[in-house]
Design an enzyme around this catalytic site. Structure first.
Site, PDB file in Angstrom:
ATOM      1  N   HIS A 264       0.807  -1.224   0.000  1.00 55.46           N
ATOM      2  CA  HIS A 264       0.000   0.000   0.000  1.00 55.46           C
ATOM      3  C   HIS A 264       0.841   1.276   0.000  1.00 55.46           C
ATOM      4  CE1 HIS A 264      -3.499  -2.535   0.644  1.00 55.46           C
ATOM      5  NE2 HIS A 264      -2.904  -3.080   1.678  1.00 55.46           N
TER       6      HIS A 264
ATOM      7  N   ARG B  58      -3.607  17.672   1.710  1.00 54.73           N
ATOM      8  CA  ARG B  58      -2.246  18.214   1.752  1.00 54.73           C
ATOM      9  C   ARG B  58      -1.614  18.041   0.384  1.00 54.73           C
ATOM     10  NH1 ARG B  58       0.334  13.410   1.393  1.00 54.73           N
ATOM     11  NH2 ARG B  58      -0.501  11.625   2.535  1.00 54.73           N
TER      12      ARG B  58
END
Length: 623
Positions: free
Chosen positions: A235, A297
């Site tokens: 991941h 972000r």
């Protein structure tokens, strides 16, 4: 425009922000821990403030210290970078409450997208397609089991507060569900303090597609097209590219429009990324792409978007935080060419990708036609306290095939030593035939792992080039003169690499596809297709491996000598401790392999050593 900026981060993203801020005439202030006192981002900034000990939880994750540093240094604004406190709504609010400018979204937007279940519900209300699944408050085993049965196996259990692959479990059958759920909850509670989960349908051929969005304080939101981040390991993204292979204009328009709706649903301001999961079984189709989550972000992979759009996303962040409108409207943005980013890590693929620490005695970043984002340089120390990223390598070309070819070329001769790197692994990824035709899902690395991990031992060609370089550099060759049938005499030499001994014939000439240089006295750094090894003269006598059985005490990994228990000339017994090496936060005792005398000692307390370095030699006591 903001006049002074504190960067609440470290490493390559801090250097990246400093570069743009300086171009805009903004004074920059770095923060640093004990471990980063001499780091590149500290030396690059106009000013720097010490914020605590080396562990991140005692420095970069202590919001009060960062705000105090900003106030003490006269900073007007704080840029969080990514990671650490970048998506911490409480920290963002504390920055604002302190009278400082927060270079990021409103804390309420961070909160709204912070929990996966709440975010998915919000997206459903905004008309953004979401993965089929269960988001309910009933967290009982009975209800979750029933919902999993209704969704159909395989299913994915995900912690609602998760991230970075933690708190996720794929479940293939009902019999495995209860155990997987318990394991997922334990990890989620430990990592995030929240054991609530959601369920999603497992996508059989998943691709990870994300869209860069940007909003301003004037109500404008645009997208800057998509990125494909499917090449992942556990991941964690490894190689990213933009645009996404196989994305047609209709699908692009649909997914990017959905991303803009998602951003508008939370009144988003600044840089953000909407992440989608796509079922690639039948190519990319708008009706088979679903919302996963939003990152509030700047992303690690933002350079590939910058390369194809010509936009400086950090500049946009600073302008929008200063109250300016978006510099460009949607119709002014377009895709130019193809960009690719590879993440160069200090890790050893051959040892299960274990992090590698130590000083970068050799680190030759590629030049010309490539972009490097890094927070280190040759001589920097890779610490065990932080993420082991060395650099990001970004290529941009007119086509995907040319971007891949350029990446392969730049990775080929990239030499890192004695710290190990994944450069050879990255080279094998981008030169893989399936990757070349974009036959990529998030399972690509796992499915191709045996082909992607370089062997730990050197190839014969690497050994031969090291032998030739040693001969040319005037090394004291401990060679064996051999004789070939129907040929003149052949010069052979004993070498050591990766803890093993080799006997090699010196070839007549250099090969263009193998890079060799003198890394240290009698040590040749050889790189083949990004895979680097230090190869040295074997200074042992006799045949066999240059292991403890020959009396050679070699460093098993890069580290620091913290204790030396013997001196040259001392008599030792089998098993007696000779010295202690500190590496990877652990102490390793090196002992005498047999009774004998310390014939040679090349280790001093406090000294840094590389893997395979000869630290001592024991001469066996004759019976």
């Amino acid at each position: 425009m903001i006049q002074s900026l504190l960067i609440a981060n470290r490493g390559e993203i801090a250097c990246r922000i400093i570069r743009t801020a300086r171009a805009l005439g903004i004074r920059t202030i770095a923060v640093y821990s004990d471990a980063d006192a001499n780091a590149l981002h500290v030396r690059s900034a106009d000013d720097a403030v010490h914020i605590g000990p080396s562990p991140a939880r005692e420095s970069y994750l202590v919001g009060d210290r960062i705000i105090a540093a900003a106030q003490a240094s006269g900073a007007q604004a704080i840029h969080p970078g990514y990671g650490f406190l970048s998506e911490n709504a409480a920290f963002a609010q504390a920055v604002i409450d302190a009278g400082l400018i927060w270079v990021g979204p409103d804390p309420s937007s961070i909160t709204a997208m912070g929990l996966k279940d709440a975010a998915k519900q919000l997206m459903q209300a905004a008309g953004v397609p979401t993965t089929p699944g269960y988001l309910g408050d009933d967290q009982s085993l009975e209800r979750l089991t029933a919902e999993a049965d209704a969704i159909g196996y395989p299913v994915l259990i995900k912690a609602v507060a998760g991230g970075g692959g933690k708190g996720m479990r794929k479940v293939d059958s009902p019999a495995d569900f209860a155990d997987a759920l318990a394991s997922c909850r334990r990890e989620a509670a430990s990592s995030f303090g929240n054991d609530h989960v959601l369920l999603e349908k497992w996508i059989t051929n998943p691709r990870h597609i994300e869209v860069q969005v940007f909003g301003d304080t004037h109500g404008n939101v645009v997208h800057l097209f998509e990125r494909d981040c499917s090449l992942q390991r556990r991941h964690q993204k490894v190689i990213e590219e933009a645009p996404a292979p196989g994305m047609d204009e209709a699908t692009r328009e649909a997914i990017c429009a959905a991303a803009v709706r998602a951003a508008k649903a939370v009144d988003y301001v600044g840089a953000g990324t909407i992440e989608f999961i796509a079922d690639g079984s039948e190519g990319l189709r708008a009706d088979r792409i679903w919302f996963m989550e939003m990152n509030t972000r700047l992303q690690v992979e933002h350079p590939v978007t910058e390369e194809i759009t010509g936009v400086d996303l950090v500049e946009w962040q600073l302008r929008i935080a200063s109250g300016e409108p978006l510099p460009l409207a949607q119709e002014d943005l377009s895709i130019n060419g193809w960009a690719m980013e590879a993440r160069l890590y200090a890790e050893d693929p051959a040892s299960g990708f274990l992090p590698s620490t130590g000083r970068l005695e050799q680190c030759n970043f590629p030049e010309d036609y490539v972009r490097i984002e890094t927070g280190v340089e040759q001589g920097s120390v890779i610490s065990s306290f932080y993420d082991p990223m060395i650099a990001k390598i970004i290529t941009h070309a007119d086509s995907r095939s040319n971007a891949i070819a350029l990446m392969a070329q730049k990775l080929e001769g990239l030499a890192v030593w004695p710290v190990k790197s994944n450069a050879g692994f990255l080279h094998r990824c981008v030169t893989n035939t399936d990757f070349a035709v974009a036959a990529v899902t998030t399972a690509f690395i796992a499915d191709h792992l045996d082909d992607l991990v370089p062997p730990s031992e050197p190839s014969r060609a690497m050994l031969e080039q090291a032998a030739l370089m040693l001969a040319e550099s005037g090394g004291k060759l401990q060679g064996l003169n051999g004789l070939r049938l129907n040929a003149g005499p052949e010069k052979r030499v004993r070498l050591r690499a990766a803890g093993e001994r080799y006997e090699v014939a010196i070839p007549p000439c250099h090969r263009e596809d193998i890079y060799a240089s003198v890394a240290a006295p009698s040590v040749i750094l050889v790189t083949e297709k990004g895979h680097s090894l230090g190869i040295s003269l074997d200074r042992t006598d006799g045949a066999g491996s240059a292991a403890a059985s020959d009396g050679a005490i070699l460093s098993p990994m890069p580290g620091r000598i913290i204790a030396v228990a013997v001196a040259a000339g001392d008599s030792v017994t089998k098993g007696q401790k000779l010295l202690t090496l500190e590496a990877m936060k652990m102490e390793h005792s090196l002992v005498a392999p047999f009774d004998g005398t310390v014939a040679e000692l090349d280790a001093a307390e406090g000294g840094q050593v590389s893997e395979g370095a000869l630290l001592a030699r024991i001469d066996r006591t004759e019976d």
